[in-house]
Design an enzyme around this catalytic site. Structure first.
Site, PDB file in Angstrom:
ATOM      1  CB  SER A 123     -29.775  42.501   7.828  1.00 56.30           C
ATOM      2  OG  SER A 123     -28.550  42.113   7.278  1.00 56.30           O
ATOM      3  CG  HIS A 144     -33.048  43.794  11.159  1.00 60.50           C
ATOM      4  ND1 HIS A 144     -33.710  44.056   9.986  1.00 60.50           N
ATOM      5  CD2 HIS A 144     -31.735  44.059  10.920  1.00 60.50           C
ATOM      6  CE1 HIS A 144     -32.840  44.458   9.066  1.00 60.50           C
ATOM      7  NE2 HIS A 144     -31.640  44.465   9.614  1.00 60.50           N
ATOM      8  CD  GLU A 156     -37.431  44.950   9.667  1.00 61.78           C
ATOM      9  OE1 GLU A 156     -37.906  45.560   8.710  1.00 61.78           O
ATOM     10  OE2 GLU A 156     -36.660  43.967   9.532  1.00 61.78           O
ATOM     11  CG  ASN A 194     -33.065  44.872   4.252  1.00 56.84           C
ATOM     12  OD1 ASN A 194     -32.957  46.085   4.048  1.00 56.84           O
ATOM     13  ND2 ASN A 194     -32.248  44.218   5.061  1.00 56.84           N
TER      14      ASN A 194
HETATM   15  P1  NAI Z   1     -18.870  44.133  11.782  1.00 58.55           P
HETATM   16  O1  NAI Z   1     -17.986  43.355  10.887  1.00 58.55           O
HETATM   17  O2  NAI Z   1     -18.680  45.603  11.925  1.00 58.55           O
HETATM   18  O3  NAI Z   1     -18.795  43.504  13.255  1.00 58.55           O
HETATM   19  C1  NAI Z   1     -18.876  42.126  13.526  1.00 58.55           C
HETATM   20  C2  NAI Z   1     -18.034  41.850  14.751  1.00 58.55           C
HETATM   21  O4  NAI Z   1     -18.296  40.524  15.171  1.00 58.55           O
HETATM   22  C3  NAI Z   1     -16.539  41.952  14.510  1.00 58.55           C
HETATM   23  O5  NAI Z   1     -15.972  42.816  15.461  1.00 58.55           O
HETATM   24  C4  NAI Z   1     -16.054  40.515  14.666  1.00 58.55           C
HETATM   25  O6  NAI Z   1     -14.755  40.449  15.234  1.00 58.55           O
HETATM   26  C5  NAI Z   1     -17.076  39.948  15.587  1.00 58.55           C
HETATM   27  N1  NAI Z   1     -17.233  38.487  15.521  1.00 58.55           N
HETATM   28  C6  NAI Z   1     -17.249  37.703  14.420  1.00 58.55           C
HETATM   29  N2  NAI Z   1     -17.483  36.423  14.774  1.00 58.55           N
HETATM   30  C7  NAI Z   1     -17.638  36.403  16.116  1.00 58.55           C
HETATM   31  C8  NAI Z   1     -17.946  35.383  17.068  1.00 58.55           C
HETATM   32  N3  NAI Z   1     -18.123  34.131  16.702  1.00 58.55           N
HETATM   33  N4  NAI Z   1     -18.034  35.732  18.372  1.00 58.55           N
HETATM   34  C9  NAI Z   1     -17.864  37.018  18.756  1.00 58.55           C
HETATM   35  N5  NAI Z   1     -17.574  38.019  17.910  1.00 58.55           N
HETATM   36  C10 NAI Z   1     -17.482  37.723  16.594  1.00 58.55           C
HETATM   37  O7  NAI Z   1     -20.351  43.794  11.303  1.00 58.55           O
HETATM   38  P2  NAI Z   1     -21.691  44.661  11.534  1.00 58.55           P
HETATM   39  O8  NAI Z   1     -21.886  45.548  10.379  1.00 58.55           O
HETATM   40  O9  NAI Z   1     -21.664  45.221  12.893  1.00 58.55           O
HETATM   41  O10 NAI Z   1     -22.799  43.507  11.419  1.00 58.55           O
HETATM   42  C11 NAI Z   1     -23.046  42.607  12.440  1.00 58.55           C
HETATM   43  C12 NAI Z   1     -24.363  41.899  12.199  1.00 58.55           C
HETATM   44  O11 NAI Z   1     -25.395  42.865  12.094  1.00 58.55           O
HETATM   45  C13 NAI Z   1     -24.432  41.071  10.928  1.00 58.55           C
HETATM   46  O12 NAI Z   1     -25.242  39.943  11.167  1.00 58.55           O
HETATM   47  C14 NAI Z   1     -25.107  42.015   9.950  1.00 58.55           C
HETATM   48  O13 NAI Z   1     -25.763  41.347   8.909  1.00 58.55           O
HETATM   49  C15 NAI Z   1     -26.109  42.684  10.863  1.00 58.55           C
HETATM   50  N6  NAI Z   1     -26.578  43.990  10.405  1.00 58.55           N
HETATM   51  C16 NAI Z   1     -25.711  44.888   9.850  1.00 58.55           C
HETATM   52  C17 NAI Z   1     -26.163  46.114   9.418  1.00 58.55           C
HETATM   53  C18 NAI Z   1     -25.229  47.091   8.814  1.00 58.55           C
HETATM   54  O14 NAI Z   1     -25.707  48.044   8.161  1.00 58.55           O
HETATM   55  N7  NAI Z   1     -23.932  46.955   8.988  1.00 58.55           N
HETATM   56  C19 NAI Z   1     -27.584  46.498   9.536  1.00 58.55           C
HETATM   57  C20 NAI Z   1     -28.400  45.509  10.201  1.00 58.55           C
HETATM   58  C21 NAI Z   1     -27.899  44.295  10.573  1.00 58.55           C
END
Ligand code: NAI
Length: 563
Positions: A123, A144, A156, A194
């Site tokens: 994001s 996105h 997006e 954003n």
């Molecule tokens: P989260 O922390 O809930 O999930 C991330 C997951 O990725 C975790 O389960 C973690 O164990 C896993 N992980 C970390 N490194 C890893 C790797 N090298 N290989 C495989 N798995 C790995 O985070 P969330 O909120 O789901 O965000 C994920 C992505 O989405 C980020 O880039 C975030 O910026 C983006 N994003 C998040 C939004 C939100 O509102 N939470 C909205 C739009 C985008």
């Protein structure tokens, strides 16, 4: 160009909140999805959470039981990254860290086929930067989604400098096949939503900081006049101030400190205090049993129950007979009220009714509402004092008991009273639709008599508006916010970040705005939006409120963003 072929596997790497949501929508759309996470239990949890969500939909009759079983069967766990080797599309949703994402994609390039598309759900990180160094950088694109993915309709599709246009189009079509409203965006800080949403929060903080009203009142105006689903403060409390402040900082830093994106000191203090919003029991508002509200001026008595300020209904009874305006100058319309009702006066200039000069159809719908409330309209001549006060005639939208009442043009009521040499000046704020808005915000000049002000309040109350007085700040609340949202959207279009249509779809689908900012500028009139911004710049400086060159161009050509 077509969506990713349904027979090709979709891999989702990272099975947290976003990864699970992405897997869910892809599975519903008929794709086989393989999930991977460095934490094996995260994959199992994601799959069981998705299955539970499907079963709930079946119980509510919103999903067929057979479809549910089939969609659950399409969800598979990958044990190692090598298990995604046959994917046609990999969507990455791991931790928001450039090195982690680069490392993952470098590893994936050694596993998947050369025609496999690599998508990142980042994001805030440059898609160009994530793709740099890949063997086939053209296949890396941003995809996105918004949280929660199954409910938020926007995706997006973000192209970095090296992204192949055909790859972006395939991902766009795939997102559409998954039921999303896809929009193309160039990889620039904040992408579309954003970035374009920043003024919604920033203007809220500025209004609070300058004591336009307390937070609950500003929220109520934005909701019930502006038509936004939530006001800025209740929305930031929901998002979390840590998250919202971090996004603001990230966009500000990414634009090398452009003052337009300057974060709020007040919000920083909330973060410093740990008043992060709903999740902390306290933010701008307090929730549950938490003690006093977090921000000075935001206070209200009931936890989680913002109590906004409203002008009391008895003002309606104070309405007096309208003064007969002086005769002379151009023709204007005067609304003769029935006995005991407040009176309404509207003006006619040589160009037509004054309401056409101050927001066209918007102000006309306000007049229609007043008329429907039994407030009769008759015609008079506009007094000379209102003509050619500045570069334009400054005709009030209407005149009530001596008060000249205008749609805000970015000047304070006090300034406008002085410019027009008319002390009893009252402004009203923009509303999404004056015909149906529950609330209207007004501001009175410092010079305005209470009798004239009360008459205006009474008039609006007679037309069933809840009337809220904002302190006399330039641009009021909804107008100032909408003008700045449109300005930012115009800049993004001008800089080739997205099309005008994409900007509006993104804000409606990504953050549920009631109308796209550019469609809103069309509705208010580009001329008026430019005037509002120019007047804000005169009060606050050019750095933050300078007018987008594209708005000026549309103004000069008398064009619109949407025909
Ligand atoms: P989260 O922390 O809930 O999930 C991330 C997951 O990725 C975790 O389960 C973690 O164990 C896993 N992980 C970390 N490194 C890893 C790797 N090298 N290989 C495989 N798995 C790995 O985070 P969330 O909120 O789901 O965000 C994920 C992505 O989405 C980020 O880039 C975030 O910026 C983006 N994003 C998040 C939004 C939100 O509102 N939470 C909205 C739009 C985008």
């Amino acid at each position: 160009m077509a969506a990713l072929h349904i027979d090709r596997l979709v891999a989702v790497i990272g099975s947290g909140a976003m990864g699970a949501g992405i897997a869910q929508v892809a599975a519903v759309a008929g794709y086989t999805v393989r999930l991977y996470d460095t934490r094996a239990d995260a994959v199992a949890k994601a799959i069981s959470d998705i299955a539970a969500a499907f079963n709930k939909l079946v119980a509510k009759g919103r999903m067929d039981a057979v479809d549910c079983a089939a969609a659950i069967a399409r969800l598979q766990a990958a044990v190692t990254p090598a298990d995604v080797a046959d994917a046609g599309l990999v969507v990455e949703a791991i931790v928001e860290n450039l090195e982690a994402k680069r490392g993952l994609f470098a590893q994936l390039e050694t596993i998947v086929a050369d025609d496999c598309i690599l998508a990142t759900n980042t994001s805030s990180i440059s898609v160009t930067a994530i793709g740099a160094g890949l063997r086939v950088p053209g296949r890396l694109v941003g995809m996105h989604f918004f949280n929660p993915v199954p409910l938020m309709a926007l995706c997006e599709v973000v192209s970095g400098l090296a992204t192949d246009a055909a790859v972006a189009q395939t991902v766009y079509d795939t997102a559409a096949a998954w039921g999303k409203n896809a929009v193309h965006a160039k990889s620039t800080p904040g992408f579309i939503v954003n970035r374009l949403a920043r003024p919604f929060y920033a203007e809220g903080w500025r209004l609070l900081n300058e004591q336009a009203a307390d937070a609950a009142t500003i929220d109520a105006v934005m909701r019930e006049a502006g038509g936004f689903r939530m006001g800025p403060f209740e929305l930031m409390d929901l998002i979390g101030h840590d998250v919202n402040f971090a996004v603001t900082q990230s966009v500000f830093n990414a634009y090398f400190g452009d003052p337009r994106f300057t974060p709020s000191v007040q919000q920083q203090e909330l973060v410093n205090a740990g008043f992060l919003g709903r999740k902390a029991g306290r933010g701008v508002y307090r929730y549950g049993d938490a003690p006093a509200a977090g921000v000075s001026g935001a206070g209200h008595a009931d936890a989680g129950q913002p109590a906004e300020k409203v002008e009391k209904a008895e003002k309606a009874e104070k309405a007096e007979k309208a003064e007969t305006p002086p005769v002379g100058g151009a023709a204007w319309a005067f609304c003769e009220a029935p006995q005991a009702k407040p009176e309404y006066v509207s003006y006619t200039t040589e160009q037509g009714t004054a309401s056409q000069a101050v927001g066209g159809a918007l102000a006309d719908s306000l007049a229609a509402r007043l008329r429907a409330a039994g407030i009769a309209i008759s015609h008079r001549t506009m007094p000379e004092t209102f003509r050619h006060a500045g570069p334009h005639d400054d005709a009030p939208a209407f005149h009530c008991n001596g008060a000249a009442v205008y749609l805000t043009d970015g000047r304070s009521a006090t300034q406008r009273a002085r410019d027009n040499n008319h002390q009893d000046t009252v402004l009203f704020d923009l509303a999404l639709d004056y015909g149906s808005a529950r609330r209207i915000a007004i501001a009175r000049s410092d010079q305005c008599s209470m009798a004239a002000y009360d008459a205006v309040v009474g008039l609006l109350q007679a037309a069933s508006f809840v009337v809220t007085r904002l302190d006399d700040l330039p641009g009021m609340a909804v107008m100032r916010t909408v003008a700045m949202l449109a300005n930012e959207a115009a800049d993004a279009v001008n800089q080739g970040v997205c099309s005008a249509a994409a900007a509006d779809i993104a804000m409606q689908k990504g953050v549920n705005y009631p109308r796209g900012p550019l469609a809103w500028a069309d509705a208010v009139g580009i001329e008026h939006i430019v005037r509002v911004l120019g007047n804000l710049a005169a009060s606050y400086g050019e750095e933050r409120y300078r007018v987008s060159p594209l708005l000026r161009r549309k103004q000069a050509s008398e064009g619109r963003f949407h025909e």
